[in-house]
Design a protein around this motif. Structure first.
Motif, PDB file in Angstrom:
ATOM      1  N   LYS A   2     -15.065 -14.914   3.980  1.00 39.90           N
ATOM      2  CA  LYS A   2     -14.110 -15.869   3.450  1.00 39.90           C
ATOM      3  C   LYS A   2     -14.608 -16.501   2.159  1.00 39.90           C
ATOM      4  O   LYS A   2     -13.847 -16.657   1.212  1.00 39.90           O
ATOM      5  CB  LYS A   2     -13.814 -16.940   4.486  1.00 39.90           C
ATOM      6  CG  LYS A   2     -12.858 -17.996   4.001  1.00 39.90           C
ATOM      7  CD  LYS A   2     -12.655 -19.044   5.070  1.00 39.90           C
ATOM      8  CE  LYS A   2     -11.974 -20.239   4.472  1.00 39.90           C
ATOM      9  NZ  LYS A   2     -11.976 -21.379   5.335  1.00 39.90           N
ATOM     10  N   ASN A   3     -15.874 -16.862   2.094  1.00 35.72           N
ATOM     11  CA  ASN A   3     -16.410 -17.516   0.913  1.00 35.72           C
ATOM     12  C   ASN A   3     -16.504 -16.587  -0.290  1.00 35.72           C
ATOM     13  O   ASN A   3     -16.494 -17.060  -1.416  1.00 35.72           O
ATOM     14  CB  ASN A   3     -17.775 -18.118   1.214  1.00 35.72           C
ATOM     15  CG  ASN A   3     -17.671 -19.258   2.206  1.00 35.72           C
ATOM     16  OD1 ASN A   3     -16.620 -19.871   2.327  1.00 35.72           O
ATOM     17  ND2 ASN A   3     -18.736 -19.538   2.925  1.00 35.72           N
ATOM     18  N   SER A 119      -4.740 -23.387   0.835  1.00 34.87           N
ATOM     19  CA  SER A 119      -5.810 -24.365   1.048  1.00 34.87           C
ATOM     20  C   SER A 119      -7.201 -23.734   0.948  1.00 34.87           C
ATOM     21  O   SER A 119      -8.193 -24.448   0.858  1.00 34.87           O
ATOM     22  CB  SER A 119      -5.631 -25.060   2.400  1.00 34.87           C
ATOM     23  OG  SER A 119      -5.799 -24.139   3.455  1.00 34.87           O
ATOM     24  N   ASN A 120      -7.258 -22.404   0.949  1.00 36.50           N
ATOM     25  CA  ASN A 120      -8.559 -21.723   0.924  1.00 36.50           C
ATOM     26  C   ASN A 120      -8.759 -20.756  -0.244  1.00 36.50           C
ATOM     27  O   ASN A 120      -9.892 -20.344  -0.496  1.00 36.50           O
ATOM     28  CB  ASN A 120      -8.751 -20.943   2.230  1.00 36.50           C
ATOM     29  CG  ASN A 120      -8.797 -21.859   3.429  1.00 36.50           C
ATOM     30  OD1 ASN A 120      -9.705 -22.661   3.556  1.00 36.50           O
ATOM     31  ND2 ASN A 120      -7.800 -21.759   4.294  1.00 36.50           N
ATOM     32  N   TYR A 121      -7.666 -20.385  -0.917  1.00 35.94           N
ATOM     33  CA  TYR A 121      -7.740 -19.343  -1.952  1.00 35.94           C
ATOM     34  C   TYR A 121      -6.827 -19.699  -3.124  1.00 35.94           C
ATOM     35  O   TYR A 121      -5.894 -20.483  -2.986  1.00 35.94           O
ATOM     36  CB  TYR A 121      -7.293 -17.990  -1.387  1.00 35.94           C
ATOM     37  CG  TYR A 121      -8.037 -17.591  -0.137  1.00 35.94           C
ATOM     38  CD1 TYR A 121      -9.304 -17.016  -0.208  1.00 35.94           C
ATOM     39  CD2 TYR A 121      -7.471 -17.792   1.125  1.00 35.94           C
ATOM     40  CE1 TYR A 121      -9.993 -16.654   0.947  1.00 35.94           C
ATOM     41  CE2 TYR A 121      -8.157 -17.435   2.282  1.00 35.94           C
ATOM     42  CZ  TYR A 121      -9.413 -16.877   2.184  1.00 35.94           C
ATOM     43  OH  TYR A 121     -10.087 -16.526   3.321  1.00 35.94           O
TER      44      TYR A 121
END
Length: 186
Positions: A2-3, A119-121
């Protein structure tokens, strides 16, 4: 993993925006007002595969923008043995492009998925669709706020699957590509 992933690129039509449903609604508006004698279901059944074939030719530069707009309709009416003038075909093509973005049906849970991913990408659009139509589709469907960039083939000077459009999208997004190798258990 994910990171390491920072950017996600989407197509618009057939991925988020329900092209078939919205297209049928646009044609229903046109046919109800001008061609009630032509069965819409028959037209749509002829149009969808013809439109897909015309887009495939357009994507590899074997058909121009204007030819695509005309031929997908002309061939559909020919398949139904409906006599229609070139003037009428051109008017339907104009009306279709005008009405199509008015409809905003998305695939199930599109907003929920995009909210989660946003919210993440960094989210981006890459599309071969005509720029003015794609922007209106996104605005009408409330998709615009999710995306950092919108790359279309007209601005990139190349259509998917040509690598040039993907390179252009990466550059506009200030993103870099990398190879991701997944090790799967035997």
């Amino acid at each position: 993993m994910k990171n390491s992933i920072q950017h996600i690129f989407f197509d618009l039509d057939h991925t988020l925006w329900d092209f078939e449903k919205n297209s049928q609604l646009a044609f229903a508006r046109i046919f109800d007002a001008n061609y009630p004698h032509i069965p819409l279901d028959d037209f749509i059944a002829a149009y969808m595969p013809i439109n897909k074939a015309c887009w495939q030719l357009y994507q590899v530069d074997q058909m121009s923008h204007d030819e695509l707009r005309y031929q997908r309709l002309k061939q559909s009416f020919d398949a139904l043995a409906v006599a229609i003038s070139d003037h009428e075909i051109n008017q339907i093509a104009t009306d279709y492009i005008h009405y199509l973005p008015d409809f905003n049906h998305l695939f199930d849970d599109a907003h929920e998925v995009l909210r989660y991913l946003q919210s993440n990408y960094h989210l981006h659009i890459i599309t071969n669709g005509f720029a003015e139509v794609q922007y209106r589709k996104m605005h009408q469907s409330n998709l615009t706020p999710y995306f950092k960039t919108i790359t279309n083939s007209e601005l990139a000077g190349a259509k998917k699957p040509n690598p040039i459009i993907f390179e252009h999208a990466l550059q506009v997004a200030s993103a870099t590509k990398s190879i991701l190798i997944l090790a799967l258990p035997p």
